[in-house]
Design an enzyme around this catalytic site. Structure first.
Site, mmCIF file in Angstrom:
data_model
loop_
_atom_site.group_PDB
_atom_site.id
_atom_site.type_symbol
_atom_site.label_atom_id
_atom_site.label_comp_id
_atom_site.label_asym_id
_atom_site.label_seq_id
_atom_site.Cartn_x
_atom_site.Cartn_y
_atom_site.Cartn_z
ATOM 1 N N GLY A 47 -8.151 -5.757 -25.785
ATOM 2 C CA GLY A 47 -7.255 -6.749 -26.364
ATOM 3 C C GLY A 47 -5.980 -6.848 -25.537
ATOM 4 O O GLY A 47 -5.566 -5.859 -24.916
ATOM 5 N N CYS A 95 -3.227 1.469 -25.879
ATOM 6 C CA CYS A 95 -2.611 0.185 -25.552
ATOM 7 C C CYS A 95 -2.393 0.118 -24.043
ATOM 8 O O CYS A 95 -1.931 1.099 -23.451
ATOM 9 C CB CYS A 95 -1.274 0.070 -26.281
ATOM 10 N N LEU A 96 -2.713 -1.029 -23.446
ATOM 11 C CA LEU A 96 -2.532 -1.165 -21.996
ATOM 12 C C LEU A 96 -1.064 -1.034 -21.606
ATOM 13 O O LEU A 96 -0.747 -0.725 -20.463
ATOM 14 C CB LEU A 96 -3.102 -2.501 -21.509
ATOM 15 N N HIS A 137 -3.191 -4.694 -34.354
ATOM 16 C CA HIS A 137 -2.471 -4.101 -33.217
ATOM 17 C C HIS A 137 -1.896 -5.212 -32.334
ATOM 18 O O HIS A 137 -0.725 -5.162 -31.943
ATOM 19 C CB HIS A 137 -3.447 -3.215 -32.425
ATOM 20 N N HIS A 141 2.184 -6.866 -31.437
ATOM 21 C CA HIS A 141 2.831 -7.143 -30.145
ATOM 22 C C HIS A 141 3.682 -8.418 -30.205
ATOM 23 O O HIS A 141 4.723 -8.512 -29.561
ATOM 24 C CB HIS A 141 1.786 -7.338 -29.035
HETATM 25 NI NI NI Z 1 -1.440 -3.015 -27.215
#
Ligand code: NI
Length: 173
Positions: A47, A95-96, A137, A141
């Protein structure tokens, strides 16, 4: 399509910005969504929110297909979470924008998500399991919230300190 740079914590662009609603789903927006998908696949991740590549718009891409399945990208424009369940579930998240850190976060088990798709058509999706976790999630952001904000302050401070140190070392190289 192009692979874009993913912003990582504690960069303030992930925090202070409230992502803006999209006014029109047009070719320029589709081009951004194509870039987001390519960037997410390259990372690799499941994502990505537009703000993570420095575009503060209410746009998310996701693909929850397994490694041996056909790609199944989903594009969410102006997503809204509706009817989050009272029941909550713990899921491990990463999370990236918070590289190499994973921890369990408690979120509503199910929800509905209303959004515009790649063509600008309104859709409503019933989400549960990984889909529910991931959508919540990603929508976080758009409000400047990271999954580590759901953890204890001690854990959050520890991971942010580590990331800051790594970024300092990388910049010095
Ligand atoms: Ni994330």
């Amino acid at each position: 399509m192009a692979i874009r740079e993913i912003i990582t914590a504690p960069d303030g662009r992930l925090r202070k910005v409230l992502s803006k609603p999209v006014e029109r789903v047009d070719d320029a927006l589709r081009s951004l969504m194509d870039d987001m998908l390519e960037t997410m696949y390259d990372a690799p991740g499941i994502g990505l929110a537009a703000v993570q590549i420095g575009e503060p718009l209410r746009v998310i891409v996701m693909d929850l297909a397994g490694a041996d399945e056909e790609p199944a990208p989903i594009y969410f424009v102006n997503p809204e979470i509706l009817e989050p369940s009272d029941e909550v579930t713990l899921h491990e998240e990463g999370c990236l924008s918070v590289p190499e850190f994973y921890d369990e976060v408690e979120r509503p088990t199910t929800c509905r998500i209303k959004y515009l798709d790649y063509e600008g058509n309104e859709q409503v999706l019933e989400a549960e399991g990984l889909m529910a976790t991931c959508v919540q999630h990603e929508v976080d952001h758009l409000e400047g919230v990271l999954f580590i904000d759901h953890l204890s302050r001690l854990k959050r401070d520890r991971v942010l300190k580590k990331l800051k140190k790594e970024q300092r070392l990388a910049a010095a190289e």
